[in-house]
Design an enzyme around this catalytic site. Structure first.
Site, PDB file in Angstrom:
ATOM      1  N   SER A  45       0.842  -1.200   0.000  1.00  0.00           N
ATOM      2  CA  SER A  45       0.000   0.000   0.000  1.00  0.00           C
ATOM      3  C   SER A  45       0.881   1.255   0.000  1.00  0.00           C
ATOM      4  O   SER A  45       1.642   1.464  -0.931  1.00  0.00           O
ATOM      5  CB  SER A  45      -0.967  -0.044   1.191  1.00  0.00           C
ATOM      6  OG  SER A  45      -1.962   0.952   1.062  1.00  0.00           O
ATOM      7  N   HIS A  86      -7.970  -4.922  -0.943  1.00  0.00           N
ATOM      8  CA  HIS A  86      -6.791  -4.204  -0.486  1.00  0.00           C
ATOM      9  C   HIS A  86      -6.416  -4.614   0.947  1.00  0.00           C
ATOM     10  O   HIS A  86      -7.277  -4.769   1.806  1.00  0.00           O
ATOM     11  CB  HIS A  86      -7.051  -2.694  -0.527  1.00  0.00           C
ATOM     12  CG  HIS A  86      -5.827  -1.872  -0.292  1.00  0.00           C
ATOM     13  ND1 HIS A  86      -4.919  -1.598  -1.291  1.00  0.00           N
ATOM     14  CD2 HIS A  86      -5.334  -1.286   0.828  1.00  0.00           C
ATOM     15  CE1 HIS A  86      -3.935  -0.869  -0.795  1.00  0.00           C
ATOM     16  NE2 HIS A  86      -4.162  -0.670   0.491  1.00  0.00           N
ATOM     17  N   ASP A  90      -9.526  -4.839  -5.221  1.00  0.00           N
ATOM     18  CA  ASP A  90      -8.928  -3.654  -4.615  1.00  0.00           C
ATOM     19  C   ASP A  90      -9.339  -2.409  -5.382  1.00  0.00           C
ATOM     20  O   ASP A  90      -9.321  -2.389  -6.625  1.00  0.00           O
ATOM     21  CB  ASP A  90      -7.399  -3.804  -4.632  1.00  0.00           C
ATOM     22  CG  ASP A  90      -6.664  -2.667  -3.949  1.00  0.00           C
ATOM     23  OD1 ASP A  90      -7.317  -1.800  -3.326  1.00  0.00           O
ATOM     24  OD2 ASP A  90      -5.417  -2.656  -4.026  1.00  0.00           O
TER      25      ASP A  90
END
Length: 327
Positions: free
Chosen positions: A166, A301, A271
């Site tokens: 991320s 995600h 995601d």
């Protein structure tokens, strides 16, 4: 009589861990937003150390407790930069600790998990600068191995991989650009970076992608939270097309001529960032960069960060091991 002023209200809230009040006050909880049990079977040893005295930043080191044979080849070094939208997170959080325990066990590697300064107290590019400092810390120890025998006796400084999830994946992108050139590689000698792993990298942009538009509100990372992280982390006045957020945006220099070591981009099927990350990988590939793009089906995600010992993460480990062996 005039009434007493109303107390400040919460205007930004990041999973209850970070709150910004209407009077500008920033309130941080010392707790993790993902308080999961640590799964530690004792096969991995770890320790904390400071890598930046000016900003009091630390990293956590991991290595397999039993390296067999003891006089055999040393272990690769694998960085893991945690996520959290540049606003929350720490290498000390139990969920990220679990991630690193699994990485060390599965990859048979030395894991380096740095912290970095967080927004909004420290907006970008602070986190990117800290990421570079964490890699330069390794160069310093490789050049002077007597400083930390615990690290030097097991680490192959000529076989280093930089990964992040991320926001950590965004950091990895910027490190790949910074250290990919001949000058960047020379800056790190005797450390040699062999590849970069970006897991669901946190990129942004003004123009919405299909996966952003279609993202359900109940998603782990939804559009509201995505935009909040960017509002809090970008420099004042910047938009999501800023080069720190959008490497393909109208304000960003072209990556066509940039030298980079091999890159693995991992995306999750459900995601919000999927389409943006896929386009990033395909653009690099079109420019002749050595890029591998892998999609983990059925996941959203942060599936690694919140479920380090899950079955889909087992698939992720296989993908990373295969990437490391090929280069």
């Amino acid at each position: 009589m005039s009434s007493a002023p109303s107390p400040p209200q919460v205007v930004e809230d990041c999973r209850g861990i970070l709150q910004v009040l209407s009077d500008g006050t920033i309130v941080r909880s010392p707790n993790s937003s993902y308080p999961v049990p640590v799964r530690d079977d004792g096969t991995i040893e770890w320790k904390d150390t400071q890598f930046d005295t000016a900003h009091d930043l630390h990293l956590r080191l991991y290595r397999p407790r039993h390296r067999l044979p003891t006089d055999g080849p040393k272990l690769p070094v694998f960085y893991y930069f945690h996520g959290g939208g540049f606003c929350i997170g720490s290498c000390t959080w139990s969920n990220f600790h679990n991630c690193c325990l699994r990485l060390a066990a599965e990859l048979r590697a030395i894991i380096v998990a740095p912290d970095y300064r967080l927004a909004p107290e420290h907006c970008l590019p602070a986190a990117l600068d800290d990421g570079a400092a964490a890699v330069e810390w390794l160069r310093h120890h490789a050049a002077s191995p007597d400083q930390d025998p615990w690290l030097a006796e097991a680490a192959d400084f000529g076989r280093v991989f930089i990964s992040g999830e991320s926001a950590g994946g965004n950091i990895v992108h910027h490190l790949a650009v910074r250290f990919g050139s001949a000058a960047g590689r020379a800056e790190l000698e005797p450390v040699r970076i062999r590849g970069f792993v970006m897991m669901m990298p946190f990129f942004g942009g003004i123009q919405r992608t299909r996966s952003e538009v279609d993202c359900p509100k109940e998603a782990f990372l939804n559009l509201e939270m995505n935009d909040r992280y960017w509002r809090l982390s970008l420099p004042a006045g910047a938009t999501r097309d800023h080069p720190l957020a959008n490497p393909e945006g109208p304000e960003s220099p072209s990556l066509e001529a940039v030298e980079v070591e091999p890159v693995l981009v991992v995306v999750a099927e459900h995601d919000l960032l999927r389409d943006r990350d896929v386009e990033y990988a395909r653009r690099l590939e079109g420019w002749g960069k050595r890029v591998e793009l892998v999609e983990i089906k059925g996941q959203q995600h942060g599936f690694f960060a919140v479920g380090a010992w899950s079955e889909p993460v087992g698939e992720l480990m296989k993908v990373i091991k295969r990437f490391m062996k090929r280069i």
